[in-house]
Design a protein around this motif. Sequence first.
Motif, PDB file in Angstrom:
ATOM      1  N   GLU A  23     -25.264  23.341   8.206  1.00 11.92           N
ATOM      2  CA  GLU A  23     -24.632  24.812   8.737  1.00 11.92           C
ATOM      3  C   GLU A  23     -24.991  25.915   8.518  1.00 11.92           C
ATOM      4  O   GLU A  23     -25.234  26.823   9.271  1.00 11.92           O
ATOM      5  CB  GLU A  23     -23.010  24.639   8.473  1.00 11.92           C
ATOM      6  CG  GLU A  23     -22.077  25.581   9.394  1.00 11.92           C
ATOM      7  CD  GLU A  23     -20.557  25.456   8.893  1.00 11.92           C
ATOM      8  OE1 GLU A  23     -19.755  25.426   9.780  1.00 11.92           O
ATOM      9  OE2 GLU A  23     -20.501  25.449   7.622  1.00 11.92           O
ATOM     10  N   SER A  79     -17.081  20.812   9.479  1.00 13.28           N
ATOM     11  CA  SER A  79     -17.711  22.006  10.290  1.00 13.28           C
ATOM     12  C   SER A  79     -17.381  21.984  11.630  1.00 13.28           C
ATOM     13  O   SER A  79     -17.240  20.940  12.349  1.00 13.28           O
ATOM     14  CB  SER A  79     -19.159  22.109   9.964  1.00 13.28           C
ATOM     15  OG  SER A  79     -19.678  23.232  10.995  1.00 13.28           O
ATOM     16  N   ARG A 107     -18.886  22.999  13.796  1.00 13.59           N
ATOM     17  CA  ARG A 107     -20.105  22.748  14.528  1.00 13.59           C
ATOM     18  C   ARG A 107     -20.496  21.233  14.936  1.00 13.59           C
ATOM     19  O   ARG A 107     -21.051  20.705  15.736  1.00 13.59           O
ATOM     20  CB  ARG A 107     -21.442  23.220  13.888  1.00 13.59           C
ATOM     21  CG  ARG A 107     -21.535  24.698  13.921  1.00 13.59           C
ATOM     22  CD  ARG A 107     -22.964  25.055  13.334  1.00 13.59           C
ATOM     23  NE  ARG A 107     -23.101  26.643  13.103  1.00 13.59           N
ATOM     24  CZ  ARG A 107     -23.455  27.363  13.919  1.00 13.59           C
ATOM     25  NH1 ARG A 107     -23.825  26.963  15.136  1.00 13.59           N
ATOM     26  NH2 ARG A 107     -23.477  28.751  13.625  1.00 13.59           N
TER      27      ARG A 107
END
Length: 294
Positions: A107, A144, A146
């Motif tokens: 990340e 995360s 993401r």
Amino acid sequence: MHPYRSILFVPAHKPDWARKALSSGADCLVIDLEDSVPADLKESARKTARDTLAELRAQSPDVGLFVRPNALDTRMAGADLEAVVCPELTGLFTPKIRNATDVVRWETLIDWFEARNDAEGLEMMVPVEMVDAITNAVEIAGASPRVGAMIGPTSAHADIARAVGYRQSREGSETLYLRSRILLACRQYGLHALTGLWEDLGDLEGLREFADYGLQLGFRGQILIHPSHVPVVHEVYTPSDEEMGYHEELVATVEKAVAEGHGAVRFRGTHVDIAHMEKAKDWLAHARKVRGEG
């Protein structure tokens, strides 16, 4: 993450293959800089990958475009991301993740190269290739925002087979526990759950059975390594008109029953109630996205 049915891998140094992959109609392509690229071609493959991303995006605004960089411990990941992070990219297929710390390391790199290369909103697909990752699946899934998808591990010869030591059968029952851990982690964090490889390129009936078993378990798509597999996987993972009609009728039947003061009702010979209706609504929401209806 978009509910991709098919995620088709293409070696980064073979742009002609990428063009054929796009023509196959796959929902998502992964341009691979890792295992399918020989060591002496790694550097040139980065530029080829960047050029290929631009070409593919110009041809298709909707296809998912991911890149698999080399693993963090190779010390090549930074150079990979510097080359391929761009506005045309959808995300990264991040290899060899073992725990949440690895997710954060990826990340951090993505944050840096997004800002540097005028990209935004990149997602991560996380393959589960290591024993540590199976054990730590839940923390990886939540590490995360993401992380949009995880892959339940199946393969006769790749990293997960070597790590665990199983011998893969046609039905894949030896990976049921491994895949189930990933599936539950995906459900807990709302991720797109994908199942792994069918490696027998010519056995399309075996592929169909394998994909259907993945669907039965709760997976929503599959990793592929050959364009000929795309139509079969799409057929399995695309809800049919008949299935849509069934779930729509179930919802309407229970809603009518509730309006009349009933919590349960008979539907096509079976008992259904509010819980069945809510499940059907969830199924329909996903199905409409897959079918491009919502």
